[in-house]
Design a protein around this motif. Structure first.
Motif, PDB file in Angstrom:
ATOM      1  N   VAL A   3     -38.618 -44.106   0.595  1.00 56.62           N
ATOM      2  CA  VAL A   3     -39.746 -43.705   1.438  1.00 56.62           C
ATOM      3  C   VAL A   3     -40.295 -44.960   2.107  1.00 56.62           C
ATOM      4  O   VAL A   3     -40.792 -45.859   1.431  1.00 56.62           O
ATOM      5  CB  VAL A   3     -40.846 -43.019   0.614  1.00 56.62           C
ATOM      6  N   PRO A   4     -40.191 -45.060   3.422  1.00 52.62           N
ATOM      7  CA  PRO A   4     -40.638 -46.281   4.100  1.00 52.62           C
ATOM      8  C   PRO A   4     -42.134 -46.494   3.966  1.00 52.62           C
ATOM      9  O   PRO A   4     -42.902 -45.558   3.727  1.00 52.62           O
ATOM     10  CB  PRO A   4     -40.228 -46.045   5.551  1.00 52.62           C
ATOM     11  N   GLN A   5     -42.527 -47.750   4.152  1.00 56.79           N
ATOM     12  CA  GLN A   5     -43.923 -48.130   4.092  1.00 56.79           C
ATOM     13  C   GLN A   5     -44.358 -48.741   5.421  1.00 56.79           C
ATOM     14  O   GLN A   5     -43.536 -49.282   6.171  1.00 56.79           O
ATOM     15  CB  GLN A   5     -44.148 -49.145   2.971  1.00 56.79           C
ATOM     16  N   HIS A  45     -31.102 -51.713  17.720  1.00 54.55           N
ATOM     17  CA  HIS A  45     -32.556 -51.773  17.916  1.00 54.55           C
ATOM     18  C   HIS A  45     -33.241 -52.012  16.578  1.00 54.55           C
ATOM     19  O   HIS A  45     -32.686 -51.719  15.517  1.00 54.55           O
ATOM     20  CB  HIS A  45     -33.044 -50.445  18.527  1.00 54.55           C
ATOM     21  N   VAL A  46     -34.445 -52.576  16.639  1.00 55.73           N
ATOM     22  CA  VAL A  46     -35.300 -52.677  15.460  1.00 55.73           C
ATOM     23  C   VAL A  46     -36.737 -52.400  15.882  1.00 55.73           C
ATOM     24  O   VAL A  46     -37.172 -52.831  16.954  1.00 55.73           O
ATOM     25  CB  VAL A  46     -35.178 -54.071  14.783  1.00 55.73           C
ATOM     26  N   GLY A  47     -37.440 -51.637  15.070  1.00 54.34           N
ATOM     27  CA  GLY A  47     -38.855 -51.371  15.284  1.00 54.34           C
ATOM     28  C   GLY A  47     -39.609 -51.567  13.989  1.00 54.34           C
ATOM     29  O   GLY A  47     -39.032 -51.996  12.975  1.00 54.34           O
ATOM     30  N   LEU A  48     -40.901 -51.269  13.994  1.00 55.61           N
ATOM     31  CA  LEU A  48     -41.742 -51.375  12.794  1.00 55.61           C
ATOM     32  C   LEU A  48     -42.353 -50.031  12.480  1.00 55.61           C
ATOM     33  O   LEU A  48     -42.711 -49.270  13.391  1.00 55.61           O
ATOM     34  CB  LEU A  48     -42.848 -52.412  13.013  1.00 55.61           C
ATOM     35  N   VAL A  49     -42.484 -49.745  11.193  1.00 53.43           N
ATOM     36  CA  VAL A  49     -43.106 -48.486  10.771  1.00 53.43           C
ATOM     37  C   VAL A  49     -44.609 -48.562  11.002  1.00 53.43           C
ATOM     38  O   VAL A  49     -45.280 -49.452  10.473  1.00 53.43           O
ATOM     39  CB  VAL A  49     -42.806 -48.186   9.291  1.00 53.43           C
ATOM     40  N   THR A  57     -41.421 -41.340  17.565  1.00 53.55           N
ATOM     41  CA  THR A  57     -41.554 -40.515  16.361  1.00 53.55           C
ATOM     42  C   THR A  57     -40.247 -39.780  16.099  1.00 53.55           C
ATOM     43  O   THR A  57     -39.564 -39.328  17.025  1.00 53.55           O
ATOM     44  CB  THR A  57     -42.689 -39.485  16.524  1.00 53.55           C
ATOM     45  N   GLY A  58     -39.884 -39.673  14.823  1.00 54.11           N
ATOM     46  CA  GLY A  58     -38.657 -38.960  14.473  1.00 54.11           C
ATOM     47  C   GLY A  58     -38.410 -39.001  12.983  1.00 54.11           C
ATOM     48  O   GLY A  58     -39.342 -39.144  12.184  1.00 54.11           O
ATOM     49  N   GLY A  59     -37.124 -38.904  12.597  1.00 58.05           N
ATOM     50  CA  GLY A  59     -36.758 -38.877  11.193  1.00 58.05           C
ATOM     51  C   GLY A  59     -37.239 -40.102  10.441  1.00 58.05           C
ATOM     52  O   GLY A  59     -37.336 -41.194  11.007  1.00 58.05           O
ATOM     53  N   GLY A  60     -37.515 -39.915   9.148  1.00 56.79           N
ATOM     54  CA  GLY A  60     -38.101 -40.988   8.369  1.00 56.79           C
ATOM     55  C   GLY A  60     -37.264 -41.445   7.198  1.00 56.79           C
ATOM     56  O   GLY A  60     -37.789 -42.081   6.271  1.00 56.79           O
ATOM     57  N   ARG A  61     -35.973 -41.150   7.224  1.00 56.34           N
ATOM     58  CA  ARG A  61     -35.098 -41.559   6.128  1.00 56.34           C
ATOM     59  C   ARG A  61     -33.817 -42.160   6.695  1.00 56.34           C
ATOM     60  O   ARG A  61     -33.397 -41.845   7.816  1.00 56.34           O
ATOM     61  CB  ARG A  61     -34.747 -40.362   5.230  1.00 56.34           C
ATOM     62  N   VAL A  62     -33.173 -43.005   5.902  1.00 42.99           N
ATOM     63  CA  VAL A  62     -31.897 -43.588   6.298  1.00 42.99           C
ATOM     64  C   VAL A  62     -30.906 -42.464   6.599  1.00 42.99           C
ATOM     65  O   VAL A  62     -30.781 -41.499   5.836  1.00 42.99           O
ATOM     66  CB  VAL A  62     -31.349 -44.514   5.197  1.00 42.99           C
ATOM     67  N   GLY A  63     -30.224 -42.578   7.724  1.00 44.67           N
ATOM     68  CA  GLY A  63     -29.276 -41.558   8.148  1.00 44.67           C
ATOM     69  C   GLY A  63     -29.842 -40.580   9.146  1.00 44.67           C
ATOM     70  O   GLY A  63     -29.084 -39.860   9.821  1.00 44.67           O
ATOM     71  N   GLN A  64     -31.175 -40.519   9.259  1.00 41.29           N
ATOM     72  CA  GLN A  64     -31.807 -39.638  10.234  1.00 41.29           C
ATOM     73  C   GLN A  64     -31.983 -40.374  11.561  1.00 41.29           C
ATOM     74  O   GLN A  64     -31.688 -41.567  11.677  1.00 41.29           O
ATOM     75  CB  GLN A  64     -33.139 -39.124   9.689  1.00 41.29           C
ATOM     76  N   PHE A  65     -32.442 -39.648  12.573  1.00 42.24           N
ATOM     77  CA  PHE A  65     -32.490 -40.187  13.929  1.00 42.24           C
ATOM     78  C   PHE A  65     -33.912 -40.224  14.468  1.00 42.24           C
ATOM     79  O   PHE A  65     -34.738 -39.348  14.166  1.00 42.24           O
ATOM     80  CB  PHE A  65     -31.634 -39.336  14.869  1.00 42.24           C
ATOM     81  N   ILE A  66     -34.184 -41.244  15.257  1.00 40.65           N
ATOM     82  CA  ILE A  66     -35.350 -41.273  16.129  1.00 40.65           C
ATOM     83  C   ILE A  66     -34.793 -41.370  17.540  1.00 40.65           C
ATOM     84  O   ILE A  66     -34.178 -42.380  17.910  1.00 40.65           O
ATOM     85  CB  ILE A  66     -36.288 -42.447  15.816  1.00 40.65           C
ATOM     86  N   GLY A  67     -34.971 -40.308  18.303  1.00 43.57           N
ATOM     87  CA  GLY A  67     -34.280 -40.217  19.575  1.00 43.57           C
ATOM     88  C   GLY A  67     -32.786 -40.134  19.322  1.00 43.57           C
ATOM     89  O   GLY A  67     -32.316 -39.374  18.463  1.00 43.57           O
ATOM     90  N   SER A  68     -32.010 -40.954  20.009  1.00 43.76           N
ATOM     91  CA  SER A  68     -30.548 -40.946  19.846  1.00 43.76           C
ATOM     92  C   SER A  68     -30.059 -42.014  18.887  1.00 43.76           C
ATOM     93  O   SER A  68     -28.853 -42.163  18.699  1.00 43.76           O
ATOM     94  CB  SER A  68     -29.877 -41.150  21.214  1.00 43.76           C
ATOM     95  N   ILE A 117     -31.044 -44.281  11.971  1.00 39.41           N
ATOM     96  CA  ILE A 117     -31.640 -45.272  11.073  1.00 39.41           C
ATOM     97  C   ILE A 117     -30.587 -45.745  10.081  1.00 39.41           C
ATOM     98  O   ILE A 117     -30.038 -44.950   9.311  1.00 39.41           O
ATOM     99  CB  ILE A 117     -32.850 -44.692  10.327  1.00 39.41           C
ATOM    100  N   SER A 118     -30.292 -47.038  10.104  1.00 42.03           N
ATOM    101  CA  SER A 118     -29.331 -47.629   9.168  1.00 42.03           C
ATOM    102  C   SER A 118     -30.010 -48.172   7.919  1.00 42.03           C
ATOM    103  O   SER A 118     -29.420 -48.171   6.838  1.00 42.03           O
ATOM    104  CB  SER A 118     -28.559 -48.761   9.853  1.00 42.03           C
ATOM    105  N   ALA A 119     -31.226 -48.671   8.062  1.00 44.57           N
ATOM    106  CA  ALA A 119     -31.908 -49.284   6.924  1.00 44.57           C
ATOM    107  C   ALA A 119     -33.379 -49.503   7.252  1.00 44.57           C
ATOM    108  O   ALA A 119     -33.763 -49.602   8.424  1.00 44.57           O
ATOM    109  CB  ALA A 119     -31.266 -50.616   6.562  1.00 44.57           C
ATOM    110  N   PHE A 120     -34.160 -49.594   6.196  1.00 48.13           N
ATOM    111  CA  PHE A 120     -35.520 -50.112   6.278  1.00 48.13           C
ATOM    112  C   PHE A 120     -35.522 -51.467   5.581  1.00 48.13           C
ATOM    113  O   PHE A 120     -34.798 -51.681   4.600  1.00 48.13           O
ATOM    114  CB  PHE A 120     -36.516 -49.174   5.596  1.00 48.13           C
TER     115      PHE A 120
END
Length: 384
Positions: A110-112, A129-133, A163-174, A177-180
């Motif tokens: 669960v990301p923080q 790409h990289v962003g911040l939670v 805004t989008g998926g919040g777990r590894v393997g899910q997507f935000i846009g296209s 997410i590989s890792a937090f």
């Protein structure tokens, strides 16, 4: 050891005078402070005046390249969090997580707030790409805040939410997410990068060991190379035909072709830099890991060296020049009559083996005046 890669004892002495000294901030901010700092820059562009009064984010304006990683590391660094080994490449956050023990690739994590989100990681420090939670919602989705978002290129993209998926393997846009990656604060134990030793054997086989001196050797290349170098989590090899291959991350990554027509190269993993000296005497450096863009630095060069924020060259006429900070910084001439060069940026040191075999070492930065006895210490070649 191949004769093209041997160093004289004098050169080893020049390198031995260089110590490494890291600097860290005084205290770390909270996760909500990190979030608030990032959000204070919503809508800003790569050359905008940031919320702390500077221009751009971690050199984004000077580089004028994709700046998502510049923004994320600027937020972490400005929040007094550990940013050792982060650079302008989005994938450097993945490598940071591996090195510091804060990489989360488990789909149940669960990301923080304040975590980095790495998208489409392909190994060897490459990510899209990289962003911040920014926010973690009860339904499992998240909101990220991102530099270099939207627009038609890095000069008109902005800091934006997504805004989008919040777990590894899910997507935000296209983007998947590989890792937090959690930031390391100064009150947390910092896991240092695993030490490595690289050896280029007489058979041209290249082997590396990591950990302590009793660790096993790992063969990373079978042979046929004229030079190899290991620095941090980078390993590079140069073929007899002048092809440079580099891998970054664990020792079992595949090799990536960096450039052709190369006669020498240097690696600096802390800044994510690769320098090549071409057969035409031109020097190019890329920054931001292996996915960076080549930037021409100098011509008529016979040696290139990297250390931290330093880039140094010896030109064909024996002149040593060094630049500090970004790839577009001006050259600062150091001395003439040089045969070999070593740099140690954290102490502001430049060491030169002269054409007559003597060694001189300077400490105090690039603009320290030459010839003063308290700034230059004269050594002597220990053996012919």
């Amino acid at each position: 050891m191949n004769t093209k890669t041997k160093r004289t004892l004098t050169t080893i002495l020049a390198a031995a005078v260089m110590g490494l000294l890291g600097t860290v901030p005084a205290a770390a901010d909270t996760r909500t402070d990190v979030r608030d700092l990032a959000a204070a820059n919503l809508g800003k562009q790569t050359c905008s005046t940031n919320s702390l009064g500077g221009q751009g984010f971690a050199g984004s304006c000077a580089a004028r390249h994709a700046w998502c990683a510049d923004f994320a590391r600027w937020v972490w660094g400005s929040s007094k969090l550990n940013v050792d080994r982060l650079n302008a490449g989005a994938g450097s956050f993945y490598l940071y997580g591996q090195q510091k023990g804060t990489l989360h690739t488990d789909p149940n994590y669960v990301p923080q707030i304040g975590d980095a989100v790495v998208f489409d990681y392909n190994g060897n420090g490459w990510a899209s790409h990289v962003g911040l939670v920014d926010t973690v919602y009860a339904n499992g989705t998240i909101r990220t805040i991102n530099g270099n978002f939207g627009g038609t290129g890095p000069m008109n993209s902005t800091v934006q939410f997504a805004t989008g998926g919040g777990r590894v393997g899910q997507f935000i846009g296209s983007q998947r997410i590989s890792a937090f990656v959690s930031p390391v604060g100064l009150t947390d134990p910092v896991k240092p990068a695993t030490p490595r030793i690289g050896v280029h054997f007489a058979t041209s086989k290249v082997s590396v060991k990591e950990g302590n001196l009793f660790a096993q050797w790992t063969d990373v290349h079978g042979g046929g190379m004229v030079k190899s170098e290991a620095h941090g989590d980078m390993v590079g090899v140069l073929s007899p035909d002048g092809d440079l291959y580099v891998k970054q991350g664990n020792l079992f990554q595949g090799w990536l072709h960096m450039a052709g027509n190369v006669k020498d190269f240097a690696l600096e993993s802390n800044k994510g830099r690769v320098a090549v000296l071409g057969t035409d005497g031109k020097v190019f450096v890329k920054e931001g890991g292996l996915q960076g863009t080549w930037v021409e630095q100098a011509s008529n060069v016979k040696e290139v060296e990297l250390s931290g924020t330093y880039i140094g060259v010896i030109t064909d006429d024996g002149t040593v020049s060094v630049k500090e900070d970004n790839l577009w910084a001006p050259w600062v001439p150091q001395m003439t009559g040089a045969a070999d060069l070593e740099l140690e940026a954290s102490h502001g040191r430049v060491a030169v083996v002269r054409e007559n075999g003597s060694l001189v070492v300077k400490e105090g930065g690039l603009h320290a005046p030459l010839g003063r006895a308290d700034l230059w210490r004269h050594g002597h070649r220990p053996v012919p």
